[in-house]
Design a protein around this motif. Structure first.
Motif, PDB file in Angstrom:
ATOM      1  N   THR A 122     -28.877   7.482   7.178  1.00 54.06           N
ATOM      2  CA  THR A 122     -29.058   8.403   8.288  1.00 54.06           C
ATOM      3  C   THR A 122     -28.349   9.717   7.981  1.00 54.06           C
ATOM      4  O   THR A 122     -27.484   9.775   7.096  1.00 54.06           O
ATOM      5  N   ASP A 123     -28.731  10.783   8.668  1.00 58.86           N
ATOM      6  CA  ASP A 123     -28.000  12.041   8.532  1.00 58.86           C
ATOM      7  C   ASP A 123     -26.598  11.878   9.098  1.00 58.86           C
ATOM      8  O   ASP A 123     -26.387  11.170  10.090  1.00 58.86           O
ATOM      9  N   ASN A 124     -25.645  12.535   8.467  1.00 59.52           N
ATOM     10  CA  ASN A 124     -24.270  12.499   8.944  1.00 59.52           C
ATOM     11  C   ASN A 124     -23.701  13.915   8.955  1.00 59.52           C
ATOM     12  O   ASN A 124     -24.000  14.725   8.066  1.00 59.52           O
ATOM     13  N   ALA A 125     -22.884  14.200   9.950  1.00 64.55           N
ATOM     14  CA  ALA A 125     -22.240  15.507  10.050  1.00 64.55           C
ATOM     15  C   ALA A 125     -20.775  15.308  10.371  1.00 64.55           C
ATOM     16  O   ALA A 125     -20.408  14.402  11.138  1.00 64.55           O
ATOM     17  N   TRP A 126     -19.925  16.153   9.782  1.00 64.51           N
ATOM     18  CA  TRP A 126     -18.478  16.075  10.004  1.00 64.51           C
ATOM     19  C   TRP A 126     -17.999  17.375  10.627  1.00 64.51           C
ATOM     20  O   TRP A 126     -18.470  18.472  10.288  1.00 64.51           O
ATOM     21  N   LEU A 127     -17.062  17.261  11.555  1.00 66.48           N
ATOM     22  CA  LEU A 127     -16.479  18.426  12.206  1.00 66.48           C
ATOM     23  C   LEU A 127     -15.026  18.127  12.528  1.00 66.48           C
ATOM     24  O   LEU A 127     -14.610  16.961  12.558  1.00 66.48           O
ATOM     25  N   ASP A 157      -3.236  30.383  12.359  1.00 62.60           N
ATOM     26  CA  ASP A 157      -2.898  29.115  13.001  1.00 62.60           C
ATOM     27  C   ASP A 157      -1.392  28.971  13.167  1.00 62.60           C
ATOM     28  O   ASP A 157      -0.620  29.403  12.294  1.00 62.60           O
ATOM     29  N   PRO A 158      -0.948  28.299  14.241  1.00 62.37           N
ATOM     30  CA  PRO A 158       0.480  27.965  14.344  1.00 62.37           C
ATOM     31  C   PRO A 158       0.856  26.955  13.268  1.00 62.37           C
ATOM     32  O   PRO A 158       0.027  26.159  12.821  1.00 62.37           O
ATOM     33  N   ASP A 159       2.106  26.991  12.846  1.00 61.06           N
ATOM     34  CA  ASP A 159       2.545  26.120  11.756  1.00 61.06           C
ATOM     35  C   ASP A 159       2.381  24.643  12.090  1.00 61.06           C
ATOM     36  O   ASP A 159       2.178  23.816  11.192  1.00 61.06           O
ATOM     37  N   ASP A 160       2.496  24.286  13.369  1.00 59.85           N
ATOM     38  CA  ASP A 160       2.454  22.884  13.753  1.00 59.85           C
ATOM     39  C   ASP A 160       1.064  22.418  14.165  1.00 59.85           C
ATOM     40  O   ASP A 160       0.907  21.378  14.784  1.00 59.85           O
ATOM     41  N   ILE A 161       0.038  23.170  13.818  1.00 57.48           N
ATOM     42  CA  ILE A 161      -1.321  22.754  14.143  1.00 57.48           C
ATOM     43  C   ILE A 161      -1.679  21.456  13.419  1.00 57.48           C
ATOM     44  O   ILE A 161      -1.210  21.204  12.301  1.00 57.48           O
ATOM     45  N   SER A 162      -2.468  20.614  14.077  1.00 59.15           N
ATOM     46  CA  SER A 162      -2.970  19.397  13.460  1.00 59.15           C
ATOM     47  C   SER A 162      -4.462  19.299  13.773  1.00 59.15           C
ATOM     48  O   SER A 162      -5.023  20.146  14.480  1.00 59.15           O
ATOM     49  N   PHE A 163      -5.101  18.266  13.253  1.00 63.07           N
ATOM     50  CA  PHE A 163      -6.557  18.193  13.366  1.00 63.07           C
ATOM     51  C   PHE A 163      -7.021  16.761  13.612  1.00 63.07           C
ATOM     52  O   PHE A 163      -6.432  15.798  13.100  1.00 63.07           O
ATOM     53  N   ASN A 164      -8.092  16.652  14.377  1.00 67.19           N
ATOM     54  CA  ASN A 164      -8.853  15.414  14.481  1.00 67.19           C
ATOM     55  C   ASN A 164     -10.199  15.628  13.801  1.00 67.19           C
ATOM     56  O   ASN A 164     -10.830  16.678  13.954  1.00 67.19           O
ATOM     57  N   LEU A 165     -10.615  14.620  13.045  1.00 68.54           N
ATOM     58  CA  LEU A 165     -11.863  14.694  12.276  1.00 68.54           C
ATOM     59  C   LEU A 165     -12.878  13.718  12.856  1.00 68.54           C
ATOM     60  O   LEU A 165     -12.541  12.555  13.140  1.00 68.54           O
ATOM     61  N   TYR A 166     -14.107  14.186  13.023  1.00 65.04           N
ATOM     62  CA  TYR A 166     -15.165  13.368  13.616  1.00 65.04           C
ATOM     63  C   TYR A 166     -16.383  13.340  12.702  1.00 65.04           C
ATOM     64  O   TYR A 166     -16.693  14.311  12.008  1.00 65.04           O
ATOM     65  N   ARG A 167     -17.087  12.177  12.756  1.00 60.52           N
ATOM     66  CA  ARG A 167     -18.387  12.046  12.093  1.00 60.52           C
ATOM     67  C   ARG A 167     -19.457  11.788  13.148  1.00 60.52           C
ATOM     68  O   ARG A 167     -19.295  10.927  14.011  1.00 60.52           O
ATOM     69  N   LYS A 168     -20.555  12.535  13.048  1.00 56.23           N
ATOM     70  CA  LYS A 168     -21.702  12.319  13.929  1.00 56.23           C
ATOM     71  C   LYS A 168     -22.890  11.868  13.099  1.00 56.23           C
ATOM     72  O   LYS A 168     -23.154  12.415  12.033  1.00 56.23           O
ATOM     73  N   SER A 169     -23.611  10.879  13.589  1.00 53.06           N
ATOM     74  CA  SER A 169     -24.853  10.463  12.942  1.00 53.06           C
ATOM     75  C   SER A 169     -26.021  11.011  13.736  1.00 53.06           C
ATOM     76  O   SER A 169     -25.864  11.511  14.853  1.00 53.06           O
ATOM     77  N   ASN A 170     -27.251  10.887  13.176  1.00 58.04           N
ATOM     78  CA  ASN A 170     -28.398  11.418  13.916  1.00 58.04           C
ATOM     79  C   ASN A 170     -28.807  10.520  15.077  1.00 58.04           C
ATOM     80  O   ASN A 170     -29.740  10.828  15.800  1.00 58.04           O
ATOM     81  N   GLN A 171     -28.109   9.400  15.235  1.00 57.17           N
ATOM     82  CA  GLN A 171     -28.268   8.613  16.457  1.00 57.17           C
ATOM     83  C   GLN A 171     -27.318   9.091  17.549  1.00 57.17           C
ATOM     84  O   GLN A 171     -27.163   8.442  18.571  1.00 57.17           O
ATOM     85  N   HIS A 172     -26.689  10.239  17.301  1.00 55.79           N
ATOM     86  CA  HIS A 172     -25.785  10.869  18.254  1.00 55.79           C
ATOM     87  C   HIS A 172     -24.533  10.035  18.491  1.00 55.79           C
ATOM     88  O   HIS A 172     -23.874  10.172  19.507  1.00 55.79           O
ATOM     89  N   GLN A 173     -24.207   9.193  17.525  1.00 54.91           N
ATOM     90  CA  GLN A 173     -22.950   8.456  17.603  1.00 54.91           C
ATOM     91  C   GLN A 173     -21.841   9.322  17.017  1.00 54.91           C
ATOM     92  O   GLN A 173     -21.997   9.894  15.949  1.00 54.91           O
ATOM     93  N   THR A 174     -20.747   9.429  17.726  1.00 48.20           N
ATOM     94  CA  THR A 174     -19.611  10.218  17.270  1.00 48.20           C
ATOM     95  C   THR A 174     -18.417   9.303  17.076  1.00 48.20           C
ATOM     96  O   THR A 174     -18.049   8.558  17.980  1.00 48.20           O
ATOM     97  N   VAL A 175     -17.830   9.360  15.885  1.00 51.50           N
ATOM     98  CA  VAL A 175     -16.703   8.499  15.541  1.00 51.50           C
ATOM     99  C   VAL A 175     -15.529   9.372  15.132  1.00 51.50           C
ATOM    100  O   VAL A 175     -15.666  10.260  14.282  1.00 51.50           O
TER     101      VAL A 175
END
Length: 630
Positions: free
Chosen positions: A91-96, A51-69
């Motif tokens: 509900t099920d939750n997933a993070w990416l 990775d480049p030194d200046d890389i950053s990240f956005n974090l998301y949560r998805k529920s099984n209602q297909h809502q992404t936050v």
């Protein structure tokens, strides 16, 4: 001529970044989410060595209602962790995560899912298919299917015996699992491979650079691969009445990591003897005894001997004669690269110098790995680099233990010589920088049984060193000065809390060293979660490695009923951001050899401490797996 001289001078001053790039596995982001007590979830993920030194990240949560936050307001530039305090567990939750490079979001990572109504627990569960009479033992990891996520290769052990003990053993088993518990295959090494810590070394690594890991180990008549194919002659039983295997053919096999199928098999080098069924006299003459105690001591490792491609290292013997053989795996075949034999003319000083473990590191800074084989070291070309003559020991640590000195150092213990004790040496030259003699040595010079070198006290620069046994008490700094009268546990180290010092890993416990009061503070008691350590009094985990989440390490234990593995990952916040240790070549190779002999903790190639410099960027090239190329 002048142009040639200029070119030669230029080559002498080439920076390390222009050395050959090492082929390494292409990892995903390793997102992991842990349900904390209450209604929050701790999430962490990998920064990669590429990775480049200046890389950053956005974090998301998805529920099984297909809502992404999206959980962060601005891209995360610090430690690759986040605590999500607004989780609906009905509900099920997933993070990416999505990396952000030059202001642009990149492709999303593989998501980590928590099923609805999960209870708070500090571990991930990996269900097993343990057969009756077997117990989960040592683990190695590799990307067996090329998806960027590690799979587990598990040694299932039944009845075992040390080489010095007579008795029949059960057939050693290797099993592969995905992290969700999906069972992939089982390899039965058969009755002609003895069960025990000194026989069943197995290497898990991408040996041919195709993006998927293979498994390599010693095999024999009756080994059954993951597809049910028999290697050699299944009707042969080479065990004698005492359970020793002192005759018969010996093989070296590479198995496909995804299926467990045999890819290629060749003869193991060195053989016990030129004879298939050698006499006791022949064995004693060659190895030092007639019943295999000195002969059947095996070690194994992976090393980048050319600075680019991984080679397989297999060895036999360390008390007397030592033979170390390097192999390349190309075009689905094993090719012998070189073999070193301490019995050959000119190599006498390298006999009897091996430990119950080994380490791999680039000790001379040429981009190629050396084999630190206890008290002696082989160069990348298979020639002896140096021998200290200090002899056999049970523990070995190699790293930048003293950052005020150039290069790497070795902390080793020596067992049965007149100067038995512990020594701290220059890894390149073998120069012994300081020693601690045994205080309560017996007539034969009994040395300490264990030693440890990790950084646990920020008041002293570099690693602290200490041992167990032989009357050597207390703790020493990297210069050999005694800094504490108290001797902490002497087993493993692990990066677990948020600072840059190691913690103490012993049995099923992780402890923080309270240097001001010379005592420990308990951070994790895995026994409270029905977990046990392995290997008897050695009390080692199944594996300790940075296999998930941020740069800190996970620890894996078996449950008491052998029905599952439990992967513990830290949920302690940190302010530090490092790339995954698995992209530091020395650390990654430490994980490959961790299951060998008397297990030892991994070490990075660079110093880690509150006063550290930024870790150097690893000179690696990650290899993506392409299914259509197979």
């Amino acid at each position: 001529m002048r142009t040639l001289k200029i070119a030669l001078l230029f080559c002498l001053f080439l920076p390390a970044t222009l050395m050959a790039q090492r082929q390494m596995e292409a990892l995903d982001r390793g997102v992991v989410a842990v349900h904390l007590p209450g209604d929050s979830v701790f999430i962490s993920w990998r920064m990669l060595g590429t990775d480049p030194d200046d890389i950053s990240f956005n974090l998301y949560r998805k529920s099984n209602q297909h809502q992404t936050v999206k959980l962060n307001q601005t891209p995360i530039t610090g430690a690759t962790i986040f605590t999500d305090k607004k989780v609906d567990f009905t509900t099920d939750n997933a993070w990416l995560v999505k990396p952000v490079v030059h202001g642009k979001e990149q492709a999303e990572s593989t998501a980590f899912t928590l099923q609805k109504n999960t209870v708070a627990q500090p571990y991930l569960s990996v269900p097993l298919k343990t057969l009756p009479g077997y117990t989960p033992n040592d683990i190695s990891v590799g990307d067996l299917d090329g998806d960027g996520t590690y799979e587990i290769v598990l040694h299932q052990a039944g009845i075992s015996h040390d080489n010095s003990h007579a008795g029949l053993t059960t057939e050693p088993l290797l099993e592969a699992y995905k992290l969700d518990g999906t069972f992939l295959w089982r390899i039965n090494l058969g009755k002609n491979i003895r069960e025990g810590a000194h026989y069943t070394q197995f290497m898990v690594y991408d040996l041919d650079g195709d993006g998927r890991a293979e498994i390599a180990c010693k095999t024999a008549d009756g080994t059954i691969d993951g597809k049910g194919k028999v290697i050699g002659d299944s009707t042969k039983d080479w065990r004698n009445k005492n359970g020793y295997i002192l005759a018969g053919p010996e093989f070296l096999t590479v198995f496909d990591g995804l299926t467990g199928a045999e890819i290629t098999t060749t003869n193991f080098i060195p053989a016990r003897s030129a004879e298939l069924n050698p006499s006791p006299e022949e064995l004693k003459k060659t190895w030092g005894d007639s019943y295999g105690n000195r002969m059947d001591r095996f070690l194994a490792a992976i090393a980048y001997l050319d600075g680019k491609h991984p080679s397989l290292i297999m060895s036999r013997g360390y008390y007397t004669r030592t033979v170390i053989t390097a192999w390349d795996f190309k075009a689905k075949k094993l090719q012998q690269k070189w073999s070193f034999d301490s019995a050959e003319p000119g190599n006498k000083r390298y006999g009897g110098q091996g430990n119950h473990n080994l380490s791999i590191a680039d000790v001379d800074g040429d981009g190629k790995d050396e084999i630190i084989y206890g008290a002696m070291t082989l160069d990348d070309n298979g020639k002896g680099l140096y021998s200290t003559g200090l002899g056999h020991g049970d523990a070995l640590h190699v790293g930048d233990l003293d950052p005020d000195r150039p290069g790497l150092e070795v902390f080793d213990i020596q067992e049965r010589f007149s100067d038995a004790g512990a020594n701290f040496r220059d890894a390149r030259t073998g120069e012994v920088l300081w020693k601690k003699a045994s205080v309560s040595a017996g007539a034969d010079g009994e040395g300490p049984g264990r030693g440890l070198a990790i950084n646990i006290d920020p008041r002293y620069r570099g690693s602290e060193c200490w041992v167990a046994g032989a009357g050597i008490t207390g703790m020493f700094d990297a210069k050999g000065n005694k800094i504490s009268a108290v001797t902490p546990s002497v087993n493993f180290g692990i990066f677990w809390d948020g600072d840059c010092q190691s913690e103490l890993l012993n049995g099923t416990s992780i402890d923080k060293w309270d240097y001001e009061n010379a005592k420990t503070v308990r951070l994790l008691n895995a026994r409270a979660y029905n977990c046990l350590s392995n290997n008897g009094t050695k009390s080692t985990p199944a594996l300790s490695a940075d296999i998930l989440g941020d740069w800190r390490e996970e620890v894996i234990y078996r449950t008491a009923d052998a029905s599952e593995l439990r992967i513990f990952t830290t949920t302690i916040p940190t302010q530090h951001r490092f790339y995954t240790f698995m992209h530091d070549p020395q650390y990654r190779l430490s994980i490959a050899w961790q299951n060998v002999g008397y297990n030892q903790p991994p070490h990075t190639s660079f110093y880690i401490g509150d006063d550290m410099n930024q870790p150097p960027k690893p000179n690696i090239k990650t290899i993506q797996y392409h299914a259509n190329s197979q």
